[in-house]
Design a protein around this motif. Structure first.
Motif, PDB file in Angstrom:
ATOM      1  N   THR A  41       0.858  -1.186   0.000  1.00 46.37           N
ATOM      2  CA  THR A  41       0.000   0.000   0.000  1.00 46.37           C
ATOM      3  C   THR A  41       0.894   1.236   0.000  1.00 46.37           C
ATOM      4  OG1 THR A  41      -1.748  -1.143   1.209  1.00 46.37           O
ATOM      5  CG2 THR A  41      -1.779   1.262   1.259  1.00 46.37           C
ATOM      6  N   VAL A  42       0.658   2.150  -0.955  1.00 43.63           N
ATOM      7  CA  VAL A  42       1.522   3.333  -1.093  1.00 43.63           C
ATOM      8  C   VAL A  42       0.762   4.644  -0.919  1.00 43.63           C
ATOM      9  CG1 VAL A  42       3.176   2.132  -2.558  1.00 43.63           C
ATOM     10  CG2 VAL A  42       1.223   3.301  -3.606  1.00 43.63           C
ATOM     11  N   ARG A  43      -0.563   4.585  -0.825  1.00 43.84           N
ATOM     12  CA  ARG A  43      -1.356   5.811  -0.657  1.00 43.84           C
ATOM     13  C   ARG A  43      -2.641   5.470   0.070  1.00 43.84           C
ATOM     14  NH1 ARG A  43      -5.346   9.060  -3.217  1.00 43.84           N
ATOM     15  NH2 ARG A  43      -4.821  11.305  -3.257  1.00 43.84           N
ATOM     16  N   VAL A  44      -2.997   6.308   1.060  1.00 44.63           N
ATOM     17  CA  VAL A  44      -4.243   6.129   1.808  1.00 44.63           C
ATOM     18  C   VAL A  44      -4.978   7.460   1.822  1.00 44.63           C
ATOM     19  CG1 VAL A  44      -5.283   5.615   4.043  1.00 44.63           C
ATOM     20  CG2 VAL A  44      -3.290   4.309   3.260  1.00 44.63           C
ATOM     21  N   GLU A  45      -6.220   7.430   1.394  1.00 45.96           N
ATOM     22  CA  GLU A  45      -7.066   8.636   1.382  1.00 45.96           C
ATOM     23  C   GLU A  45      -8.307   8.371   2.224  1.00 45.96           C
ATOM     24  OE1 GLU A  45     -10.205  10.620  -1.742  1.00 45.96           O
ATOM     25  OE2 GLU A  45      -8.202  10.133  -2.512  1.00 45.96           O
ATOM     26  N   VAL A  46      -8.589   9.274   3.144  1.00 43.95           N
ATOM     27  CA  VAL A  46      -9.793   9.177   3.973  1.00 43.95           C
ATOM     28  C   VAL A  46     -10.624  10.431   3.738  1.00 43.95           C
ATOM     29  CG1 VAL A  46     -10.739   9.023   6.296  1.00 43.95           C
ATOM     30  CG2 VAL A  46      -8.660   7.759   5.717  1.00 43.95           C
ATOM     31  N   TRP A  62      -2.425  10.306   2.984  1.00 45.74           N
ATOM     32  CA  TRP A  62      -1.078   9.896   3.388  1.00 45.74           C
ATOM     33  C   TRP A  62      -0.369   9.281   2.180  1.00 45.74           C
ATOM     34  CZ3 TRP A  62      -5.272   9.298   6.614  1.00 45.74           C
ATOM     35  CH2 TRP A  62      -5.166   9.849   7.910  1.00 45.74           C
ATOM     36  N   THR A  63       0.836   9.751   1.901  1.00 41.21           N
ATOM     37  CA  THR A  63       1.627   9.242   0.778  1.00 41.21           C
ATOM     38  C   THR A  63       3.089   9.111   1.206  1.00 41.21           C
ATOM     39  OG1 THR A  63       1.965  11.503  -0.048  1.00 41.21           O
ATOM     40  CG2 THR A  63       0.115  10.251  -0.992  1.00 41.21           C
ATOM     41  N   GLY A  64       3.864   8.460   0.341  1.00 42.61           N
ATOM     42  CA  GLY A  64       5.312   8.400   0.555  1.00 42.61           C
ATOM     43  C   GLY A  64       5.801   7.160   1.266  1.00 42.61           C
ATOM     44  N   ALA A  81     -12.768   5.530   2.500  1.00 40.16           N
ATOM     45  CA  ALA A  81     -11.324   5.378   2.368  1.00 40.16           C
ATOM     46  C   ALA A  81     -10.961   4.765   1.025  1.00 40.16           C
ATOM     47  CB  ALA A  81     -10.783   4.514   3.501  1.00 40.16           C
ATOM     48  N   LEU A  82      -9.891   5.286   0.421  1.00 43.61           N
ATOM     49  CA  LEU A  82      -9.354   4.741  -0.823  1.00 43.61           C
ATOM     50  C   LEU A  82      -7.922   4.282  -0.559  1.00 43.61           C
ATOM     51  CD1 LEU A  82     -11.820   6.374  -1.903  1.00 43.61           C
ATOM     52  CD2 LEU A  82     -10.456   6.844  -3.951  1.00 43.61           C
TER      53      LEU A  82
END
Length: 235
Positions: free
Chosen positions: A60-65, A113-115, A144-145
């Protein structure tokens, strides 16, 4: 049935059970809010969006809420996560939220959240502190994505319907419960108050009766005394 055959059957059963657990385990994992419930009037509460990686080969490299705007959360503080960069997006409300400290016009609409990376079969907690929670609903539904290193995106956006099975990709839900009862001393009951009043009235009446009897006794003794020394009779 021989002992050897029994042992082989037991071993086969154990392996089959382990296989079922391995298959069912990742399938049941999804993005959640921890803890999943809190009192409605809670303030400055810390929550974690728990994100599991369910891909055997991709991280997992990116989390969007995404935050709801129908029951908005005015403010949020994000705890740093090593290796990850966070970004908070805000949105201006059409109707401000009225508080004792003034009107709130801008609310949190999204955190990304990225990086960093969540390795396969691992999870990461993304911690956020909410300054206040909405008081006009029983739950707050987030969306959430989750983006994987192979380009796949899993959308945890499906809302649970009453009486229906859990959807394949349920949205994270924070349940808001009724505030606990106040610990302040309770007011005396009507019966206790009435009993107390009756006792006070009874003691007051008893005091009056004792006073009257005392006065009568004093008067009688005074008359007897005057009769004994002749001061009370005529010459």
């Amino acid at each position: 049935m021989t002992v050897t055959l029994k042992r082989r059957l037991a071993a086969a059963t154990a392996l089959a059970g382990a296989a079922v657990l391995l298959i069912a385990g990742p399938a049941s994992a999804h993005v959640t809010v921890q803890p999943s419930s809190v009192a409605k009037d809670a303030t400055d509460q810390t929550f974690a969006f728990r994100v599991p990686d369910e891909d055997d080969t991709a991280s997992t490299v990116r989390v969007e809420v995404d935050f709801p705007l129908d029951h908005p959360i005015p403010s949020a503080l994000v705890a740093p996560v090593p290796g990850w960069t966070d970004q908070i997006q805000t949105t201006k409300l059409a109707t401000p939220i009225h508080t004792d400290d003034g009107d709130i016009t801008d609310v949190v609409s999204q955190i990304v959240w990225t990086g960093g990376q969540i390795a396969p079969n691992h999870y990461q907690d993304f911690t956020v502190d909410f300054g206040a929670l909405p008081d006009n609903t029983d739950q707050v539904v987030f969306k959430a994505l989750q983006t994987y290193s192979n380009g796949n995106i899993v959308r945890w956006i499906d809302e649970q319907k009453p009486g229906q099975p859990e959807p394949d990709h349920p949205a994270p839900v924070l349940h808001l419960t009724s505030a606990p009862a106040s610990s302040a001393p309770s007011a005396p009951s009507t019966a206790a108050k009435s009993s107390s009043d009756a006792t006070a009235r009874g003691l007051g009446i008893a005091g009056i009766v004792v006073g009257v009897l005392g006065a009568v006794a004093g008067a009688v003794l005074g008359r007897r005394g005057r009769g004994a020394d002749g001061s009370g009779t005529s010459a």
